[in-house]
Scaffold this active site. Structure first.
Site, mmCIF file in Angstrom:
data_model
loop_
_atom_site.group_PDB
_atom_site.id
_atom_site.type_symbol
_atom_site.label_atom_id
_atom_site.label_comp_id
_atom_site.label_asym_id
_atom_site.label_seq_id
_atom_site.Cartn_x
_atom_site.Cartn_y
_atom_site.Cartn_z
ATOM 1 C CE LYS A 1 -2.017 1.767 3.853
ATOM 2 N NZ LYS A 1 -2.997 1.957 4.839
ATOM 3 C CG ASP B 1 -7.812 3.409 2.569
ATOM 4 O OD1 ASP B 1 -8.675 3.316 1.852
ATOM 5 O OD2 ASP B 1 -7.550 4.636 3.064
#
Length: 210
Positions: free
Chosen positions: A120, A138
């Site tokens: 991420k 997320d």
């Protein structure tokens, strides 16, 4: 959600906010990496408050090493997991100096080789700094993607793939920012603000907050 509906969703997002920005403060690509690494299980507001003075004195890997782990802790001790994060920031700074000439690498694999930098974080940096249409999934994107049917998936990698597969190419660069902001401020986890939703008429969410 069908293609034409997804296209209309992002047309509206674009019309409302043509150039959505990430909310983590940074002054260069190195401080972006640090800020994103610090943001795990913390709010952007909290990270920005902690890094406001930090980045004035440690905006390169070498300056961070000169500051040292204890010096770094003094700046970030208001952030959750600050001790482990401080260790990671010092380690990644040392690796950048010793293995990358003090420069942040621009491939996902190289970024992910740094302590505290996962997929991420790498995607955020690639997207925000190098303008690669990567998708940093997320909790907000995971929720919005599954709730709306825009990019459903059982885990973050599946949702990331669904974003890449389902969203029209011209909207991919900013897709994750639009989805994050929508999830953060409108399509909230407990009490979605459906009355203020740009895509309320398209969204199939069955428990709309009327």
């Amino acid at each position: 959600m069908k293609y034409h509906d997804i296209r209309e969703v992002f047309r509206r997002f674009h019309e409302a906010e043509p150039e959505p920005k990430g909310e983590l403060d940074h002054v260069n690509v190195y401080t972006l990496v640090v800020a994103v690494a610090l943001s795990a299980q913390a709010t952007d507001v909290g990270v920005n408050k902690a890094t406001r003075e930090l980045f004035k004195i440690a905006d390169t890997p070498q300056k961070m090493l000169d500051l040292g782990e204890e010096g770094l802790i003094e700046h970030i001790k208001t952030i959750g997991l600050y001790r482990q994060k401080a260790k990671n920031v010092i380690k990644l700074s040392r690796i950048l100096v010793e293995d990358f000439g003090g420069e942040v690498p621009s491939s996902r694999a190289a970024l992910e080789s740094l302590p505290g930098v996962g997929r991420k974080t790498a995607n955020v940096v690639l997207n925000m700094w190098w303008k690669v249409p990567t998708q940093a999934v997320d909790t907000h994107i995971f929720r919005v993607g599954n709730r709306t049917g825009i990019c459903p998936g059982k885990d973050v990698v599946a949702v990331e793939r669904a974003v890449e597969d389902n969203i029209p190419a011209e909207y991919l660069q900013h897709a994750h920012h639009w989805l994050i902001l929508h999830g953060r401020y409108v399509c909230k986890a407990r009490k979605p603000v459906c009355g203020n939703c740009l895509i309320r008429d398209i969204c199939p969410f069955e428990e709309k907050n009327l």
